[in-house]
Design an enzyme around this catalytic site. Structure first.
Site, mmCIF file in Angstrom:
data_model
loop_
_atom_site.group_PDB
_atom_site.id
_atom_site.type_symbol
_atom_site.label_atom_id
_atom_site.label_comp_id
_atom_site.label_asym_id
_atom_site.label_seq_id
_atom_site.Cartn_x
_atom_site.Cartn_y
_atom_site.Cartn_z
ATOM 1 C CG LEU A 1 -1.923 -1.135 1.385
ATOM 2 C CD1 LEU A 1 -2.925 -0.793 2.620
ATOM 3 C CD2 LEU A 1 -2.521 -1.416 0.365
ATOM 4 N NE ARG B 1 -0.942 10.374 10.218
ATOM 5 C CZ ARG B 1 -1.286 9.185 10.710
ATOM 6 N NH1 ARG B 1 -1.373 8.945 11.848
ATOM 7 N NH2 ARG B 1 -1.673 8.122 9.664
ATOM 8 N NE ARG C 1 33.206 19.677 -8.006
ATOM 9 C CZ ARG C 1 33.394 20.864 -8.581
ATOM 10 N NH1 ARG C 1 34.516 21.465 -8.473
ATOM 11 N NH2 ARG C 1 32.449 20.727 -9.626
ATOM 12 C CG ASN D 1 55.174 15.664 -5.664
ATOM 13 O OD1 ASN D 1 54.734 14.913 -4.938
ATOM 14 N ND2 ASN D 1 55.330 16.923 -5.506
ATOM 15 C CB ALA E 1 52.492 23.478 -2.033
ATOM 16 C CG ASN F 1 38.334 23.013 -14.820
ATOM 17 O OD1 ASN F 1 38.393 24.076 -14.321
ATOM 18 N ND2 ASN F 1 37.325 22.096 -14.843
HETATM 19 C C1 UD1 Z 1 -3.016 1.718 9.492
HETATM 20 C C2 UD1 Z 1 -3.864 0.880 10.111
HETATM 21 C C3 UD1 Z 1 -3.628 0.285 11.604
HETATM 22 C C4 UD1 Z 1 -2.303 -0.046 11.900
HETATM 23 C C5 UD1 Z 1 -1.327 0.903 11.263
HETATM 24 C C6 UD1 Z 1 0.155 0.424 11.452
HETATM 25 C C7 UD1 Z 1 -6.051 0.770 8.660
HETATM 26 C C8 UD1 Z 1 -7.374 1.320 8.704
HETATM 27 N N1 UD1 Z 1 -5.213 1.282 9.779
HETATM 28 O O1 UD1 Z 1 -3.111 2.769 10.079
HETATM 29 O O2 UD1 Z 1 -4.579 -0.438 12.143
HETATM 30 O O3 UD1 Z 1 -2.033 -0.128 13.253
HETATM 31 O O4 UD1 Z 1 -1.414 1.259 9.744
HETATM 32 O O5 UD1 Z 1 1.021 1.380 10.761
HETATM 33 O O6 UD1 Z 1 -5.561 -0.065 7.913
HETATM 34 N N2 UD1 Z 1 -2.964 3.922 2.148
HETATM 35 C C9 UD1 Z 1 -3.441 3.748 0.834
HETATM 36 N N3 UD1 Z 1 -4.515 4.197 0.229
HETATM 37 C C10 UD1 Z 1 -5.412 4.843 1.322
HETATM 38 C C11 UD1 Z 1 -4.990 5.138 2.657
HETATM 39 C C12 UD1 Z 1 -3.768 4.461 2.920
HETATM 40 O O7 UD1 Z 1 -2.657 3.253 -0.193
HETATM 41 O O8 UD1 Z 1 -6.437 5.155 1.045
HETATM 42 C C13 UD1 Z 1 -1.475 3.391 2.353
HETATM 43 C C14 UD1 Z 1 -0.629 4.417 2.906
HETATM 44 O O9 UD1 Z 1 0.068 5.051 1.871
HETATM 45 C C15 UD1 Z 1 0.209 3.731 3.964
HETATM 46 C C16 UD1 Z 1 -0.662 2.419 4.245
HETATM 47 O O10 UD1 Z 1 -1.771 2.303 3.255
HETATM 48 O O11 UD1 Z 1 1.435 2.883 3.346
HETATM 49 C C17 UD1 Z 1 -1.279 2.928 5.750
HETATM 50 O O12 UD1 Z 1 -1.844 4.028 5.827
HETATM 51 P P1 UD1 Z 1 -1.775 5.042 7.126
HETATM 52 O O13 UD1 Z 1 -2.712 6.267 6.716
HETATM 53 O O14 UD1 Z 1 -0.239 5.257 7.418
HETATM 54 O O15 UD1 Z 1 -2.596 4.160 8.239
HETATM 55 P P2 UD1 Z 1 -2.410 4.272 9.730
HETATM 56 O O16 UD1 Z 1 -3.172 5.463 10.220
HETATM 57 O O17 UD1 Z 1 -1.076 4.345 9.942
HETATM 58 CA CA CA Z 2 0.978 4.379 9.093
#
Ligand code: UD1
Ligand code: CA
Length: 479
Positions: free
Chosen positions: A10, A17, A336, A380, A383, A389
């Protein structure tokens, strides 16, 4: 080994945040994006199919993910309606059978072996849903694992939806879940979004399984840090520090001496040979490789550098440089991109080098700029030398032959060549090629004006004593 495993990563959420224009899963920990770490861990499972859900900034996130997993199926979540919505689009794209493992893209410390053990345990237990859980001292923000009086998992309740009582539960869901594919496909359309966030929670599948009389289990991981996600910058820094601590411990176990782990940073893709020594304030970044017995630091940053066995690098900043065996660099050197120093060569104090090859045993010991040059073996450089360049329009190369010995405070006006074994005098501005074995000098003969200094001092005290015309001419050009 063919398996019936589909992994869904996901990575569609924006990560509000983080308060960043960069997507959360692209933020780096240990020199690699969070989702990059997750994808590396997933590799250990060798899944039959891998789906990544992308949404926000998918033009960046999609290709980034493909860089780690060329065979990935990218499923687009048009509306970010929660983790349940994300898995719906993944399932539509992949039509999974067997086992589905869902992994969040923001848990960079997760290890492949842990995923493997979790998937194996899920399959052996023949459950509808398994949860990789963990017990945390501070469970704030996570979904809590609610168990019934028999200790069986009843539900996962999100922080915002939890009662005060449920918030006291310290067993959390890592967000990493395993499903029987058939059950998951049937359950997803039945998810609702009547909750605090108005989202489709994947975690609600647990309650649906329970209601259908199917088995659900939570598998607590002992090394709970692996399941921690980074939702904001403070958590990102914490995970970065933890990852670094783990990397350093691993390297120390493999024979690397690290004098001060608290001030030493080593990225996840760095490789170190046994008996390397890292002194305080050292940062090894990117794909840096260090050979046996090399000593790095103190106070040195090297990114994507290759350091030969037995080399010594002191108080240096380097990027995309290759340093030969037993060569010495520093203190206060700036390497570099394109710097190549041969075996037993030297780049000394206050020397900047760019796009230049310095041969075996060749030395640039003090206060110099070396740009677009080739310096032969054993040469060599005096200094305070500048390799000029750039003529204001284009860059040109300077070639110094093997064994050449150039004087202090030289300027090489590129393009120019100094032949093998040739010499130059102090202060020479080298505009024309110097043949092998020749000596080039460009400074004019020295003029010495007897008594001049004495007369000046007298004139300053008594303005009546005027310096001669010749003296006046000299002193104005001396200023
Ligand atoms: C989520 C879990 C929570 C768990 C926590 C662990 C759910 C509802 N909650 O909460 O139980 O303890 O992870 O870290 O599943 N994402 C999508 N599409 C969306 C929303 C989120 O792809 O619409 C992806 C985000 O990019 C992320 C992951 O899902 O990689 C989790 O989403 P995030 O918003 O971080 O969930 P939490 O509030 O942390
Ligand atoms: Ca999370």
């Amino acid at each position: 080994m063919p398996n019936n495993l589909t992994v869904i990563v996901l990575a569609a959420g924006g990560g509000t945040r983080m308060r960043s224009k960069t997507m959360k899963v692209l933020h780096e920990v240990g020199g690699r994006s969070m989702v990059g770490h997750v994808l590396m861990a997933v590799r250990a499972l060798e899944p039959q199919s891998l789906v990544a859900v992308v949404g926000n900034q998918r033009e960046q996130v999609g290709p980034h993910i493909r860089g780690y997993a060329p065979d990935v199926v990218l499923a687009v979540q048009e509306i970010l309606d929660g983790t349940g919505g994300a898995v719906r689009v993944a399932v539509a794209a992949a039509a999974p059978v067997g086992t589905v493992l869902v992994v969040t893209g923001d848990t960079p410390l997760l290890e492949g072996e842990s995923l493997k053990a979790f998937a194996a345990e899920h399959e052996a237990a023949e459950r509808a849903v398994s949860i990789l859980s963990g017990v945390l001292d501070d469970p704030f923000g996570y979904g809590r694992i609610v168990r019934d009086s028999d200790g069986d998992v009843e539900a996962i309740v999100e922080e915002k939806d939890a009662t005060a009582r449920q918030r006291e539960i310290r067993e959390i869901s890592s967000g990493i879940l395993a499903f029987n594919a058939e059950f998951l496909v049937a359950a997803l359309p039945r998810l609702g979004n009547d909750n605090a966030k108005g989202e489709f929670y994947l975690t609600d599948v647990v309650r649906l399984a329970r209601d259908a009389g199917l088995t659900v289990g939570a598998h607590p991981i002992a090394d709970v840090v692996q399941t921690q996600g980074a939702n904001d910058r403070a958590q990102l820094a914490e995970l970065g520090r933890e990852m670094n601590r783990r990397q350093l411990n691993r390297w120390m176990r493999e024979g690397v001496t690290i004098m001060d782990p608290a001030t030493t940073w080593v990225d996840a893709d760095v490789r170190l040979a046994p008996d390397v020594t890292l002194l305080p304030g050292t940062q090894l970044l990117g794909a840096t490789v260090v050979g046996e017995d090399a000593v790095i630091g103190p106070d040195t940053t090297l990114k994507d550098c290759e350091i030969g066995a037995g080399a010594r690098i002191v108080r240096t900043h380097g990027e995309l440089a290759v340093i030969g065996e037993e060569a010495t660099v520093g203190p206060f050197s700036y390497l570099r991109p394109g710097t190549r120093l041969g075996a037993r060569g030297k780049i000394g104090a206050f020397v900047e080098v760019k796009n230049s090859e310095i041969g075996d045993g060749a030395k640039v010991p003090h206060l110099s700029y070396v740009g677009d040059a080739e310096i032969g073996a054993g040469a060599n450089i005096g200094a305070g030398t500048i390799f000029a360049n750039y003529d204001g329009t284009a860059k040109h190369r300077t070639t110094i032959g093997p064994g050449a010995n150039t004087g202090s405070n030289n300027t090489f006006i590129a393009p120019v060549t100094v032949g093998e074994g040739a010499m130059t005098g102090g202060g020479t501005v080298v505009r024309e090629d110097v043949p092998p074995g020749a000596l080039a000098v460009s400074a004019g003969p020295q003029r010495t004006l007897e008594g001049h200094a004495e007369r000046r001092r007298t004139a300053a005290v008594d303005p009546g004593v005027a310096p001669t015309d010749a003296d006046a001419g000299e002193s104005s050009s001396d200023r």
